[in-house]
Design a protein around this motif. Structure first.
Motif, PDB file in Angstrom:
ATOM      1  N   SER A  89      95.298  21.585 -15.857  1.00 61.28           N
ATOM      2  CA  SER A  89      94.592  21.508 -17.032  1.00 61.28           C
ATOM      3  C   SER A  89      93.467  22.446 -17.252  1.00 61.28           C
ATOM      4  O   SER A  89      92.517  22.465 -16.536  1.00 61.28           O
ATOM      5  CB  SER A  89      94.717  20.178 -18.177  1.00 61.28           C
ATOM      6  OG  SER A  89      92.986  19.900 -17.433  1.00 61.28           O
ATOM      7  N   PRO A  90      93.426  23.535 -18.330  1.00 64.39           N
ATOM      8  CA  PRO A  90      94.340  23.886 -19.447  1.00 64.39           C
ATOM      9  C   PRO A  90      95.784  24.250 -19.769  1.00 64.39           C
ATOM     10  O   PRO A  90      94.944  25.108 -18.986  1.00 64.39           O
ATOM     11  CB  PRO A  90      92.647  23.639 -20.484  1.00 64.39           C
ATOM     12  CG  PRO A  90      92.369  25.378 -19.484  1.00 64.39           C
ATOM     13  CD  PRO A  90      92.390  24.163 -18.169  1.00 64.39           C
ATOM     14  N   HIS A 131      95.353  16.913 -26.440  1.00 64.38           N
ATOM     15  CA  HIS A 131      95.904  17.597 -24.551  1.00 64.38           C
ATOM     16  C   HIS A 131      94.280  17.871 -23.637  1.00 64.38           C
ATOM     17  O   HIS A 131      93.683  18.293 -24.523  1.00 64.38           O
ATOM     18  CB  HIS A 131      96.144  19.061 -24.302  1.00 64.38           C
ATOM     19  CG  HIS A 131      98.181  19.392 -25.134  1.00 64.38           C
ATOM     20  ND1 HIS A 131      98.589  19.693 -23.864  1.00 64.38           N
ATOM     21  CD2 HIS A 131      99.215  19.804 -26.179  1.00 64.38           C
ATOM     22  CE1 HIS A 131     100.337  19.170 -24.286  1.00 64.38           C
ATOM     23  NE2 HIS A 131      99.835  19.387 -25.491  1.00 64.38           N
TER      24      HIS A 131
END
Length: 462
Positions: A303-304, A435
């Motif tokens: 991530s991201p 997220h």
């Protein structure tokens, strides 16, 4: 009496032997029977334990996930372990409080003295002394608060790239222009990037306010005023590598000298602030992910907006006629190869397990939360170095029923592991799932080596 006691012991011993005999004679090559219980009416309950192989692979996100976050990210970081590169810059609007006014006491000289943009840094990854160059452009199109913006947003749709930036700035996260003693005093200094703006830029806003003192009546009126900066700014990364700043808030300050020479601090001002009430859109660019995506020895989480892990559940091998009591799925992390690296990315703290179809159908856009039926979350277990989903039996049962009813899609068996940020209320109830946009990385057991799905069944026999 002793003989009677010995007889009782022998009979008990004989029953144990017979029980063991029946246990082992009921086993086959693929089933381990954990126990046999007598049920009323001569029914038997058999509890069986089976292990199924689960195929996994790395899933390319494609730099496009919903950019819903209150934190902005700015910088460029090359991961020394994987060779991947992540860079980010962002667009941000600015909010005004309802019915705000510039205090009359500030209008002594009928002009502003300074104008600044300030980006406040909550934390960072990498080298705080790495140098970066940023440019600031005013937005000429409104970021719609009802629109979903993604991490592959095209900034050129919101500013004129043919025009020169308002200002450029070289900076380090650890600002060398700040006195060393002040830098470590959290009571008087908050780490930030200070960007001096042209005086005329703020003066135009001030002159407009004098003509219409309701200019800051609300954020909507301010954003639609067509004044410079009213629609926000694009903070563009021009050059630099070695760090990523996590920016908790941004502020646009108009500063006035109130003419009070008797005080040591005669400067006051009016501020516009980035908040969750206005749009902040991060743009991410991941590079060199191909090597990880093609690695057959494992799968990855980055991530991201980098890499998820996809797993295919072997539901075609699972018997719907038996009751699934428990289904355990564990994903084990490999330790970092380069333990001595100066900067190592963090491990994703929380993973969402969700069906691929649900993710593609707008799971995050709908503000969905886990239901422990078709979606689950697990936090990283430092003791076992793994993510443990203790019981996904309801998910497996759901898929089996869909197949039995002819409603299963081509992706029915596929699930994704997604790094997420989970927010809880004071009662420890999950209230928000987004997220994870922090820089994290993990290499998981998988790929050519199957992950194990461990299932416990219950079967009633007459």
């Amino acid at each position: 009496m002793f003989a009677q006691f010995r007889g009782f012991t022998f009979r008990a011993f004989l029953m144990v032997i017979l029980s063991i005999f029946f246990v082992f004679t009921s086993c086959d090559d693929t089933t381990d029977t954990l126990g046999v219980g007598m049920m009323p009416g001569s029914n038997f309950l058999t509890t069986q334990y089976k292990i199924y192989p689960v195929k996994t692979r790395s899933y390319e996100v494609g730099d496009s996930v919903l950019a819903r976050t209150s934190t902005c990210y700015f910088g460029r970081f090359s991961d020394p372990e994987t060779g991947t590169i992540i860079q980010s810059d962002f667009l941000s609007q600015f909010h005004v409080l309802e019915n705000s006014h510039i205090a009359d006491s500030l209008m002594v000289n009928d002009s502003i003295d300074d104008c600044y943009l300030r980006l406040f840094i909550n934390s960072y990854v990498g080298d705080s002394l790495a140098s970066f160059k940023l440019s600031v452009y005013p937005l000429d199109s409104v970021l719609d608060p009802d629109e979903n913006y993604y991490t592959n947003i095209d900034p050129t749709k919101f500013y004129d790239e043919k025009k020169d930036p308002i200002v450029t700035k070289w900076f380090t996260i650890s600002d060398r222009d700040v006195d060393e003693e002040m830098r470590w005093n959290k009571k008087i200094y908050s780490p930030h990037i200070s960007i001096p703006m042209p005086i005329y830029f703020g003066q135009r806003i001030y002159e407009a306010y004098k003509r219409d003192t309701t200019l800051f009546q609300n954020t909507e009126k301010w954003i639609n005023s067509d004044l410079p900066g009213s629609k926000g700014f694009y903070f563009k990364l021009e050059s630099g590598d070695g760090a990523m700043a996590y920016i908790s808030s941004s502020r646009f300050d108009l500063e006035f000298n109130n003419g009070d020479t008797q005080t040591t601090d005669s400067v006051a001002g009016f501020s516009f602030v980035s908040t969750e009430e206005v749009v902040q859109a991060n743009r991410f660019d991941n590079r060199n992910l191909d090597v990880l995506l093609s690695d057959p020895t494992s799968t990855y989480l980055k991530s991201p907006a980098g890499i998820f892990t996809e797993a295919t559940l072997p539901t075609s091998e699972i018997n719907l006629n038996d009751t699934i009591n428990q289904a355990n799925l564990t994903f084990t992390r490999y330790n970092s190869i380069n333990q001595q690296a100066s900067f190592q990315l963090a491990i994703p703290k929380t993973l969402l397990l969700v069906r691929l179809d649900d993710y593609l159908d707008g799971y995050f856009e709908r503000y969905s939360l886990v239901d422990n039926k078709t979606s689950y979350i697990a936090t990283f277990n430092t003791k076992t170095n793994s993510y443990e989903f203790g019981n996904i039996s309801k998910l497996i049962t759901t898929i089996l029923k869909e197949k039995a009813n002819g409603k299963a899609t081509a992706n029915a068996d596929k699930i994704l592991l997604i790094p997420v940020e989970a927010s809880y209320d004071s009662n420890k109830q999950l209230v928000r799932l987004t997220h994870d946009f922090s820089l994290t990385s993990a290499r998981l057991v998988g790929g050519k080596d199957d992950v194990q799905l461990k299932v416990i069944y219950s079967t009633y026999l007459k």
